[in-house]
Design an enzyme around this catalytic site. Structure first.
Site, mmCIF file in Angstrom:
data_model
loop_
_atom_site.group_PDB
_atom_site.id
_atom_site.type_symbol
_atom_site.label_atom_id
_atom_site.label_comp_id
_atom_site.label_asym_id
_atom_site.label_seq_id
_atom_site.Cartn_x
_atom_site.Cartn_y
_atom_site.Cartn_z
ATOM 1 N N ARG A 68 -12.483 -1.753 7.686
ATOM 2 C CA ARG A 68 -12.087 -2.041 6.950
ATOM 3 C C ARG A 68 -11.001 -1.788 7.828
ATOM 4 N NH1 ARG A 68 -9.076 2.135 7.770
ATOM 5 N NH2 ARG A 68 -7.115 1.268 6.805
ATOM 6 N N ASP A 257 -2.564 -7.436 4.732
ATOM 7 C CA ASP A 257 -3.919 -7.835 4.477
ATOM 8 C C ASP A 257 -4.029 -9.554 4.538
ATOM 9 O OD1 ASP A 257 -6.278 -5.946 4.239
ATOM 10 O OD2 ASP A 257 -4.248 -5.216 3.380
#
EC number: 5.3.1.23
Length: 387
Positions: A68, A257
């Site tokens: 991640r 992100d």
């Protein structure tokens, strides 16, 4: 579904370098190439690696958060395309699966596209399947090297900004989620800045939000901080306000992100409330991310696709010593049948962001113009501060 197996779990998680095992690595085994991932769902209890022999397994690892963090997801996407090509699978199908594995992280799709483009260019030039697979792998490795270099440059720019905003050092920095070597080909994004301050003797305290519901701060950032010998303290997410009120925070450092063209930033849920607190208390709120996270095709925050995670991540607690991925596998902490709201990210508007730090320089104030000036096609050598 491909193989997924543990390779190692013997490392002491309280000593040594910031990360003893890389977040991901390519390896040529006798039975064929594989992509090996450090399973972040098992940290800090054990450093266990997962072996991915096909894209379906890699997609499962991405969705379960075994791997991640925006930059490293870009690497996983590129290496995943290379894996499909090397193993003789359909590259276009693999690319489609990878690109959709997590919708908010723009780097994932970016890495996939780069490797696919290299593969297609090789085929168009007359290369055979093996040569085209090698071209995709070379592109993934190039992206890996670029990300490591970007991490170094972001740390330098971020530390320079901290010194400008708060001369003298002794920084008390609050961070959210995990933004270190676990999410990068190098030492990370926001946590790399804090690490640079630590190495320079300028970091007084790293405040680590636990980052509910999956505790990426308490499990992962604290793991990296401990290994680096940083002075750190973990706090419950909802205790951050009391720190600000007590004047105990000099700056907030977070990753991203996806950064929209106007500067709106999607980051791990809980980032937006920190920005509001920082703004009220006149504390710099700084986003650290590579230019690959800036998405000029997404005009604003409302256009960012926010991933919704399973409700059981909120209603149940699982433990890294015995991770679970299915509902009903953890310890229930709510009444049976309780509904849960579980967005993976929230969006912070640009007016609450003091600066965006990239490998190409610092955008401050944050605007469409300042971000565009730092984004590709700008490349290495375009270090600057917009403002």
């Amino acid at each position: 579904m491909g193989d997924q197996c543990a390779l190692s779990s013997a490392n002491d998680s309280n000593s040594g370098p910031p990360v003893a095992v890389p977040a991901l690595r390519w390896e040529e085994l006798p039975e064929g190439p594989v992509l090996i991932l450090l399973d972040q769902t098992r940290l800090p209890a054990a450093e266990v690696e997962l072996v991915c022999t096909d894209v379906q397994t890699l997609v499962g690892a991405i969705r379960s958060l075994a791997v991640r963090g925006a930059p490293v997801l870009g690497l996983a996407g590129a290496y995943g395309v290379a894996l499909a090509a090397a193993r003789g699978f359909d590259v276009d199908d693999a690319a489609g699966l990878l690109a959709q594995a997590r919708p908010t992280a723009v780097n994932l799709g970016y890495g996939v596209r780069r490797a696919v483009s290299a593969h297609r260019r090789a085929l168009a030039s007359g290369a055979d399947a093996e040569q085209a697979a090698a071209a995709a792998l070379a592109e993934a490795r190039a992206l890996h090297a670029e990300d490591a270099e970007a991490s170094t440059r972001m740390a330098r720019h971020g530390l320079g900004l901290l010194e400008k905003l708060s001369p003298g050092g002794g920084y008390r920095v609050l961070t959210h989620c995990n933004t270190g070597a676990l999410v990068s080909g190098g030492e990370g994004t926001a946590l790399a800045v804090a690490l640079a301050a630590h190495r320079g003797g300028l970091l007084r305290r790293l405040w680590v939000d636990e980052t509910r519901p999956l505790l990426q701060g308490a499990r992962l950032t604290a793991y990296e901080a401990a290994r680096a010998g940083m002075a750190y303290t973990v706090l419950a997410d909802n205790a951050a306000g009391s720190l600000f009120a007590a004047g105990e925070v000099d700056a907030v450092l977070i990753g991203a992100d996806r950064i929209a063209a106007d500067g709106s930033t999607a980051n791990k849920v809980g980032s937006y409330p920190l920005a509001v607190l920082a703004h009220y208390h006149h504390v710099p709120f700084i986003v650290v991310a590579p230019t690959t996270t800036i998405d000029l095709d997404t005009p604003d925050g409302a256009s960012i696709d926010i991933e919704q995670r399973p409700g059981h991540e909120v209603t149940e607690i699982s433990f890294p010593q015995a991770p679970v991925s299915e509902a009903g596998g953890g310890m229930l902490v709510t009444p049976l049948g309780a509904q849960a709201y579980n967005p993976a990210f929230d969006v912070t508007p640009p007016e609450l962001i003091t600066a965006v730090v990239t490998e190409n320089g610092v955008a401050s104030p944050v605007s469409a113009a300042s971000l565009a000036a730092l984004s590709p096609p700008c490349g290495p050598g375009h270090d600057q501060v917009m403002g």
